[in-house]
Design a protein around this motif. Structure first.
Motif: not given
Length: 498
Positions: A206-221
């Motif tokens: 929820d914090e990420i969605m509220r604060i950020c303009d864009s997003l990178t998602i990592l899984r297992d490096g």
């Protein structure tokens, strides 16, 4: 590299022994944006941010800052080139003043002819603190006298003093109360408005969605997705993080039961410097939630119940007759305590998983005052396995583990001890949604097995989702009591907190 980007990494790789932390990771942060970075514990987020900040080197790959090749030699070099970082756990230096912490590595600014002008440094430190909205901390204070949150605020002042081009915020919000988070968010907004950038790492979707303009998602490096704000969706982010659908609710689904067992722990008219005439009871098989706003006293209450803080008046009783004398007595009598400040108060981070799990149980596994490696290994293997701690072996050092796995080790040591009363202070602070779900499931299973839990939390959804009964605190006093069977809501709780 496009002029739109402040920094960029291409094909970044990093391994630790046989563990692949990063595998060909590409990330680009635009000028004037808050770029989110999210993933499960162990996904590589902190590894990548630490490479940007000069804490460690990548095995391969290239980084750019303002279009030029960027490879800092250390954190001071990174700061001098415009990259500052604030981390989740404490990152201040003990035994010295607030001002000395803010200007660590920059003492030359206040030196002349080999002498340090302490007065000038203190004056500049005061300006640095006030520039980030902090007025109650004094530069001359010894850093060890400050609360955990205030030490984080000192770190914010230190990071912002150099007017960074890229500001990396690694899980810092989880260490702050509401007031501290407001300060953090304002600084992030200020950074964006000035044309700088923020790389913001958080487990709070929820914090990420509220604060950020864009997003990178990592899984297992590995990067699994790059999203713009218009594409943000809680369920989508969760699925991309852990590789499976987690759209379902992960708190308790029952409506509660008012029928409780005998009282196993109680406070009678307890008062300290912070708490004022607190009386409450915990029943067998009950999850008792404790909540409130910052500085309400809930964290002190946990320490009082465990015997870490001695009341000025009143007493804490186990089983209605045994007085809780101190923490050592509490451990012996089956009471466990998980601190909000995990790395300083709950773990020996420079020791192994085995050492941490076995520590409270050394007397139990000794025979004729001798402890065998076999008995230690068996205990540690059993409980690290039961809690699914992700590590190469039980001999791995805890400072090499992700936040979620550190927390599992903390819980494992108390379960190995056979503790029947668990005092959990912010047990899911700084861990990802997958690890949270497993800890919530564990708490529910502990309840079903008859163990009693005091759940202290700053997160209302967590309290409401997990507790049988909730006690709210305000200014050191109990301000309200609510039962799961009556139906709980954030609105009800907030009215009694403010």
């Amino acid at each position: 590299m496009s002029n739109d980007y402040l920094c960029k990494a291409e094909k970044l790789c990093k391994t630790f022994d046989s563990t692949v932390a990063l595998s060909n990771v590409d990330i680009a942060v635009k000028k004037g944006e808050i770029h989110g970075l999210i993933g499960e514990n162990g996904s590589g987020k902190s590894t990548m941010s630490s490479i940007f900040a000069g804490i460690q080197k990548a095995d391969s790959g290239t980084m750019y800052l303002e279009g030029k090749a960027y490879s800092p030699t250390d954190t001071i070099d990174a700061m001098n080139r415009g990259v500052s970082m604030v981390v989740q756990e404490q990152n201040t230096i003990g035994k010295i003043t607030v001002a000395a912490n803010i200007f660590f590595g920059k003492e030359a600014l206040f030196a002349k002819a080999g002498f340090l002008n302490v007065k000038k440094m203190n004056q500049e430190a005061q300006k640095a603190l006030e520039s980030v909205g902090v007025f109650h901390i004094k530069p001359r204070e010894n850093i060890d006298k400050l609360t955990f949150e205030d030490r984080k605020l000192v770190e914010l002042a230190r990071a912002f003093y150099t007017t960074p081009k890229l500001w990396i915020v690694d899980e810092t919000s989880t260490a702050l109360t509401v007031n501290g988070r407001d300060i953090l968010y304002k600084l992030m907004e200020k950074q964006r408005e000035s044309g700088g950038s923020v790389l913001f790492i958080s487990h709070d979707i929820d914090e990420i969605m509220r604060i950020c303009d864009s997003l990178t998602i990592l899984r297992d490096g590995v990067v699994t997705a790059k999203l713009e704000k218009k594409d943000f969706s809680s369920d989508t982010i969760k699925t991309l993080m852990i590789g499976r659908d987690v759209s379902g609710h992960y708190y308790r689904e029952d409506s509660g039961d008012e029928s409780c067992g005998d009282i196993v722990l109680e406070a009678e008219n307890v008062s300290t410097k912070v708490l004022k005439n607190i009386s409450l009871s915990l029943h067998k098989g009950e999850i008792l939630g404790v909540g409130g706003l910052s500085d309400c006293g809930m964290h002190d209450l946990g320490k009082v119940l465990f015997g870490l803080i001695k009341p000025d008046s009143g007493r804490v009783l186990k089983g209605g007759r045994l007085k809780v004398r101190n923490a050592a007595w509490a451990v012996k009598e089956g009471i466990a305590y998980v601190s909000k400040n995990r790395d300083r108060e709950s773990l020996m981070t420079i020791c192994s998983i085995k050492d941490n799990i076995c520590l409270p149980s050394l007397r139990d596994i000794s025979k004729h005052y001798l402890i065998t490696k076999k008995s230690e290994n068996e205990l540690a293997e059993k409980w690290s396995g039961n809690l699914e701690v992700k590590a190469g072996s039980i001999n791995e050092y805890c400072n090499e583990l992700s936040g979620g796995n550190k927390q599992k080790v903390v819980l494992a040591k108390w379960l190995a001890k056979g503790s029947d009363i668990m005092i959990l202070d912010c047990p899911t602070r700084g861990i990802d949604v997958g690890a949270k779900a497993s800890i919530y499931h564990l708490i529910e299973e502990l309840k079903k097995s008859g163990k009693s839990i005091v759940l202290i939390s700053e997160e209302l959804p967590e309290l409401i989702g997990m507790s049988d009964r909730i006690v709210t605190l305000q200014d050191g006093k109990i301000s309200g009591e609510f039962y799961r069977t009556e139906g709980l809501s954030e609105a009800k709780l907030i009215k009694k907190m403010i």
